[in-house]
Design a protein around this motif. Structure first.
Motif, PDB file in Angstrom:
ATOM      1  N   TYR A   7     -12.726  -2.583  16.835  1.00 57.97           N
ATOM      2  CA  TYR A   7     -12.849  -3.106  15.469  1.00 57.97           C
ATOM      3  C   TYR A   7     -13.244  -1.995  14.501  1.00 57.97           C
ATOM      4  CZ  TYR A   7     -14.647  -5.684  11.490  1.00 57.97           C
ATOM      5  OH  TYR A   7     -14.887  -6.135  10.227  1.00 57.97           O
ATOM      6  N   MET A   8     -14.215  -1.186  14.902  1.00 64.84           N
ATOM      7  CA  MET A   8     -14.645  -0.080  14.037  1.00 64.84           C
ATOM      8  C   MET A   8     -13.496   0.908  13.824  1.00 64.84           C
ATOM      9  SD  MET A   8     -17.649  -0.796  13.104  1.00 64.84           S
ATOM     10  CE  MET A   8     -18.257   0.707  12.411  1.00 64.84           C
ATOM     11  N   GLN A   9     -12.721   1.145  14.860  1.00 63.70           N
ATOM     12  CA  GLN A   9     -11.576   2.064  14.743  1.00 63.70           C
ATOM     13  C   GLN A   9     -10.529   1.484  13.801  1.00 63.70           C
ATOM     14  OE1 GLN A   9     -11.153   5.094  16.036  1.00 63.70           O
ATOM     15  NE2 GLN A   9      -9.042   5.336  15.362  1.00 63.70           N
ATOM     16  N   SER A  10     -10.254   0.183  13.928  1.00 62.48           N
ATOM     17  CA  SER A  10      -9.193  -0.424  13.114  1.00 62.48           C
ATOM     18  C   SER A  10      -9.614  -0.624  11.665  1.00 62.48           C
ATOM     19  CB  SER A  10      -8.763  -1.758  13.714  1.00 62.48           C
ATOM     20  OG  SER A  10      -9.808  -2.695  13.621  1.00 62.48           O
ATOM     21  N   SER A  11     -10.910  -0.598  11.362  1.00 61.12           N
ATOM     22  CA  SER A  11     -11.341  -0.820   9.986  1.00 61.12           C
ATOM     23  C   SER A  11     -11.507   0.493   9.203  1.00 61.12           C
ATOM     24  CB  SER A  11     -12.655  -1.603   9.961  1.00 61.12           C
ATOM     25  OG  SER A  11     -13.692  -0.844  10.560  1.00 61.12           O
ATOM     26  N   MET A  12     -11.182   1.611   9.834  1.00 65.36           N
ATOM     27  CA  MET A  12     -11.237   2.895   9.114  1.00 65.36           C
ATOM     28  C   MET A  12     -10.133   2.933   8.061  1.00 65.36           C
ATOM     29  SD  MET A  12     -12.032   5.473  12.276  1.00 65.36           S
ATOM     30  CE  MET A  12     -11.687   6.909  11.312  1.00 65.36           C
ATOM     31  N   GLN A  13     -10.378   3.668   6.985  1.00 66.71           N
ATOM     32  CA  GLN A  13      -9.434   3.703   5.864  1.00 66.71           C
ATOM     33  C   GLN A  13      -8.066   4.214   6.297  1.00 66.71           C
ATOM     34  OE1 GLN A  13     -10.798   5.941   2.513  1.00 66.71           O
ATOM     35  NE2 GLN A  13      -8.971   5.562   1.310  1.00 66.71           N
ATOM     36  N   SER A  14      -8.021   5.221   7.145  1.00 64.34           N
ATOM     37  CA  SER A  14      -6.733   5.775   7.567  1.00 64.34           C
ATOM     38  C   SER A  14      -5.943   4.762   8.392  1.00 64.34           C
ATOM     39  CB  SER A  14      -6.942   7.055   8.361  1.00 64.34           C
ATOM     40  OG  SER A  14      -7.758   6.793   9.493  1.00 64.34           O
ATOM     41  N   GLU A  15      -6.627   3.979   9.226  1.00 63.66           N
ATOM     42  CA  GLU A  15      -5.933   2.969  10.032  1.00 63.66           C
ATOM     43  C   GLU A  15      -5.414   1.832   9.158  1.00 63.66           C
ATOM     44  OE1 GLU A  15      -5.198   2.938  13.356  1.00 63.66           O
ATOM     45  OE2 GLU A  15      -5.942   5.000  13.341  1.00 63.66           O
ATOM     46  N   VAL A  16      -6.202   1.440   8.168  1.00 66.05           N
ATOM     47  CA  VAL A  16      -5.759   0.387   7.249  1.00 66.05           C
ATOM     48  C   VAL A  16      -4.556   0.866   6.452  1.00 66.05           C
ATOM     49  CG1 VAL A  16      -6.432  -1.013   5.239  1.00 66.05           C
ATOM     50  CG2 VAL A  16      -8.047  -0.670   7.116  1.00 66.05           C
ATOM     51  N   ALA A  17      -4.568   2.113   6.035  1.00 62.44           N
ATOM     52  CA  ALA A  17      -3.436   2.667   5.278  1.00 62.44           C
ATOM     53  C   ALA A  17      -2.171   2.665   6.128  1.00 62.44           C
ATOM     54  CB  ALA A  17      -3.763   4.090   4.818  1.00 62.44           C
ATOM     55  N   LYS A  18      -2.274   2.971   7.420  1.00 59.12           N
ATOM     56  CA  LYS A  18      -1.102   2.938   8.301  1.00 59.12           C
ATOM     57  C   LYS A  18      -0.541   1.528   8.421  1.00 59.12           C
ATOM     58  CE  LYS A  18      -2.574   6.757  11.260  1.00 59.12           C
ATOM     59  NZ  LYS A  18      -3.058   7.092  12.617  1.00 59.12           N
ATOM     60  N   ILE A  65       2.851  -0.791   0.752  1.00 61.53           N
ATOM     61  CA  ILE A  65       1.663  -0.626  -0.087  1.00 61.53           C
ATOM     62  C   ILE A  65       1.075   0.712   0.310  1.00 61.53           C
ATOM     63  CG2 ILE A  65      -0.610  -1.530  -0.665  1.00 61.53           C
ATOM     64  CD1 ILE A  65       0.406  -4.281   0.190  1.00 61.53           C
ATOM     65  N   TYR A  66       0.953   1.602  -0.677  1.00 65.64           N
ATOM     66  CA  TYR A  66       0.493   2.941  -0.363  1.00 65.64           C
ATOM     67  C   TYR A  66      -0.847   3.219  -1.022  1.00 65.64           C
ATOM     68  CZ  TYR A  66       5.243   3.418   1.276  1.00 65.64           C
ATOM     69  OH  TYR A  66       6.411   3.238   1.961  1.00 65.64           O
ATOM     70  N   GLU A  67      -1.535   4.176  -0.477  1.00 63.31           N
ATOM     71  CA  GLU A  67      -2.846   4.574  -0.962  1.00 63.31           C
ATOM     72  C   GLU A  67      -2.674   5.422  -2.231  1.00 63.31           C
ATOM     73  OE1 GLU A  67      -6.786   6.791   0.894  1.00 63.31           O
ATOM     74  OE2 GLU A  67      -4.974   6.602   2.083  1.00 63.31           O
ATOM     75  N   LEU A  68      -3.579   5.207  -3.196  1.00 66.70           N
ATOM     76  CA  LEU A  68      -3.517   6.003  -4.433  1.00 66.70           C
ATOM     77  C   LEU A  68      -4.053   7.400  -4.158  1.00 66.70           C
ATOM     78  CD1 LEU A  68      -4.860   3.469  -7.081  1.00 66.70           C
ATOM     79  CD2 LEU A  68      -2.520   4.220  -6.762  1.00 66.70           C
ATOM     80  N   ASN A  69      -3.386   8.385  -4.747  1.00 70.08           N
ATOM     81  CA  ASN A  69      -3.843   9.763  -4.609  1.00 70.08           C
ATOM     82  C   ASN A  69      -4.720  10.183  -5.789  1.00 70.08           C
ATOM     83  OD1 ASN A  69      -2.503  10.042  -2.216  1.00 70.08           O
ATOM     84  ND2 ASN A  69      -0.637  10.838  -3.170  1.00 70.08           N
ATOM     85  N   GLN A  70      -4.674   9.428  -6.898  1.00 70.23           N
ATOM     86  CA  GLN A  70      -5.460   9.758  -8.084  1.00 70.23           C
ATOM     87  C   GLN A  70      -6.366   8.582  -8.431  1.00 70.23           C
ATOM     88  OE1 GLN A  70      -2.452  10.639 -10.882  1.00 70.23           O
ATOM     89  NE2 GLN A  70      -1.471   8.662 -10.744  1.00 70.23           N
ATOM     90  N   PRO A  71      -7.448   8.832  -9.110  1.00 69.83           N
ATOM     91  CA  PRO A  71      -8.356   7.739  -9.457  1.00 69.83           C
ATOM     92  C   PRO A  71      -7.699   6.782 -10.448  1.00 69.83           C
ATOM     93  CG  PRO A  71      -9.068   9.777 -10.491  1.00 69.83           C
ATOM     94  CD  PRO A  71      -7.922  10.120  -9.596  1.00 69.83           C
TER      95      PRO A  71
END
Length: 128
Positions: A96-107, A114-120
């Motif tokens: 669960y901790m592994q799957s809730s990391m930001q990089s895993e959610v982005a994948k 749906i992609y991650e924003l690179n700018q604020p």
């Protein structure tokens, strides 16, 4: 018609010995232990209560020992189950901790385009 007759009583020393296959374990024990020599013709009545009490204590001891051993087996089985469940919980928590990391959610959301924003983010201000 034949007449009823009484069997002749044999004296203690004249008892016929059983031989061969007709001899049971009880007759063998009676021959080897010489119960009649120790107790005489019968069991003394004054010995029955203390012997009965000792037999009762022995049965209680055997019963309690059996219960204690079965309880120990149940406790060991429950401890093994608890250890197995604890290992499963630790594994699930790590996943669960592994799957809730930001990089895993982005994948995962990349499949939904749906992609991650690179700018604020930009703040929009409206003037009245």
């Amino acid at each position: 018609m034949s007449q009823n007759t009484f069997k002749k009583k044999l004296k203690a020393g004249n008892a016929p010995k059983k031989a061969g296959p007709g001899k049971t374990i009880f007759t063998w024990m009676e021959d080897k232990l010489d119960v009649k020599g120790i107790l005489g013709e019968g069991v003394p009545v004054q010995l029955v209560p203390p012997v009965g009490f000792l037999v009762l204590l022995a049965l209680i001891y055997i019963f309690s020992n059996h219960r204690a051993e079965s309880m120990v087996r149940k406790i060991e089985k429950a401890q093994q189950e608890v250890e197995d469940l604890r290992a499963d919980v630790t594994t699930l928590e790590a996943e669960y901790m592994q799957s809730s990391m930001q990089s895993e959610v982005a994948k995962r959301v990349a499949k939904l385009e749906i992609y991650e924003l690179n700018q604020p983010p930009i703040k929009i201000e409206v003037k009245k």
